[in-house]
Design a protein around this motif. Structure first.
Motif, PDB file in Angstrom:
ATOM      1  N   UNK A 155     -12.902 -16.303 -10.838  1.00 28.52           N
ATOM      2  CA  UNK A 155     -13.842 -15.391 -11.499  1.00 28.52           C
ATOM      3  C   UNK A 155     -13.293 -13.965 -11.484  1.00 28.52           C
ATOM      4  N   UNK A 156     -12.813 -13.519 -10.327  1.00 34.42           N
ATOM      5  CA  UNK A 156     -12.317 -12.148 -10.199  1.00 34.42           C
ATOM      6  C   UNK A 156     -11.158 -11.877 -11.146  1.00 34.42           C
ATOM      7  N   UNK A 179     -20.659   4.145 -16.591  1.00 36.41           N
ATOM      8  CA  UNK A 179     -20.100   2.925 -16.026  1.00 36.41           C
ATOM      9  C   UNK A 179     -20.014   1.864 -17.124  1.00 36.41           C
ATOM     10  N   UNK A 180     -19.575   0.673 -16.760  1.00 40.62           N
ATOM     11  CA  UNK A 180     -19.391  -0.396 -17.730  1.00 40.62           C
ATOM     12  C   UNK A 180     -20.218  -1.610 -17.342  1.00 40.62           C
ATOM     13  N   UNK A 181     -20.517  -2.454 -18.326  1.00 41.53           N
ATOM     14  CA  UNK A 181     -21.309  -3.657 -18.079  1.00 41.53           C
ATOM     15  C   UNK A 181     -20.861  -4.763 -19.013  1.00 41.53           C
ATOM     16  N   UNK A 182     -21.246  -5.976 -18.662  1.00 40.85           N
ATOM     17  CA  UNK A 182     -21.066  -7.132 -19.535  1.00 40.85           C
ATOM     18  C   UNK A 182     -22.278  -8.030 -19.316  1.00 40.85           C
ATOM     19  N   UNK A 183     -23.124  -8.172 -20.337  1.00 39.00           N
ATOM     20  CA  UNK A 183     -24.283  -9.062 -20.247  1.00 39.00           C
ATOM     21  C   UNK A 183     -23.804 -10.499 -20.405  1.00 39.00           C
ATOM     22  N   UNK A 184     -24.106 -11.329 -19.427  1.00 39.32           N
ATOM     23  CA  UNK A 184     -23.746 -12.736 -19.488  1.00 39.32           C
ATOM     24  C   UNK A 184     -24.888 -13.570 -20.048  1.00 39.32           C
ATOM     25  N   UNK A 194     -20.127 -17.145 -20.105  1.00 36.86           N
ATOM     26  CA  UNK A 194     -21.206 -17.631 -19.243  1.00 36.86           C
ATOM     27  C   UNK A 194     -20.725 -18.653 -18.213  1.00 36.86           C
ATOM     28  N   UNK A 195     -19.689 -19.386 -18.535  1.00 35.84           N
ATOM     29  CA  UNK A 195     -19.196 -20.409 -17.599  1.00 35.84           C
ATOM     30  C   UNK A 195     -18.722 -19.803 -16.277  1.00 35.84           C
ATOM     31  N   UNK A 196     -18.411 -18.501 -16.275  1.00 36.99           N
ATOM     32  CA  UNK A 196     -18.011 -17.854 -15.025  1.00 36.99           C
ATOM     33  C   UNK A 196     -19.126 -17.894 -13.984  1.00 36.99           C
ATOM     34  N   UNK A 197     -20.363 -18.031 -14.445  1.00 33.35           N
ATOM     35  CA  UNK A 197     -21.511 -18.070 -13.534  1.00 33.35           C
ATOM     36  C   UNK A 197     -21.666 -19.404 -12.806  1.00 33.35           C
ATOM     37  N   UNK A 198     -21.079 -20.453 -13.335  1.00 33.29           N
ATOM     38  CA  UNK A 198     -21.333 -21.812 -12.831  1.00 33.29           C
ATOM     39  C   UNK A 198     -21.231 -21.969 -11.322  1.00 33.29           C
TER      40      UNK A 198
END
Length: 158
Positions: A18-19, A37-42, A56-60
């Motif tokens: 993930x990192x 700052x920065x963001x990414x909505x999953x 989104x698969x990074x959340x699994x």
């Protein structure tokens, strides 16, 4: 539910996968013009729309370990260091009917922290997760010791 803090939440392989993805130069971060700052909505699920990032698969690994039934929203936040520690305004609006949980997953060490209303301080520590009821009052701080700090915030139901 009580407040839970777990160190070494993911195994090393899951963490590094993930990192490496979110720190890759091709990963899309978006500027929050208000904070710099920065963001990414999953994930964003609400009455108006449902949004799912292609990443989104990074959340699994995280949602599986948390035993999440429904994600309400999930955001990656990329914070730039500040010259001094700055406290964010506490979340004062409490919905007593909200039974959801919020987890904060810390991707790297930094000298910032979360301050809980019970005066407990949770430091930003790599591969640590903080889970608490969404309506539990808290605030977070900036950091000064590293160039950036990445925190995943997930609001969900179990």
């Amino acid at each position: 539910m009580t407040i839970q803090v777990e160190n070494n939440f993911l195994d090393n392989k899951e963490y590094f996968t993930i990192f490496q993805n979110i720190t890759d130069e091709k990963f899309p971060w978006y500027l929050d013009k208000n904070s710099g700052n920065f963001f990414h909505n999953l994930v964003e699920i609400n009455d108006k729309e449902n949004f799912f990032s292609p990443f989104i698969s990074l959340l699994s690994p995280i949602v599986n370990k948390l035993k999440v039934l429904k994600i309400i929203n999930a955001d990656l936040n990329f914070y730039i260091k500040t010259k001094s520690i700055v406290e964010e305004k506490p979340n004062d609006i409490v919905n007593f009917y909200d039974t959801s949980l919020t987890s904060y997953y810390f991707f790297n060490n930094a000298n910032g922290y979360f301050q809980l209303t019970n005066s407990e301080v949770i430091d930003y520590q790599e591969n640590r997760i903080l889970t608490l009821p969404t309506n539990f009052s808290r605030f977070k701080t900036s950091h000064t010791d590293t160039d950036y700090n990445i925190i995943l915030t997930i609001k969900y139901n179990i």
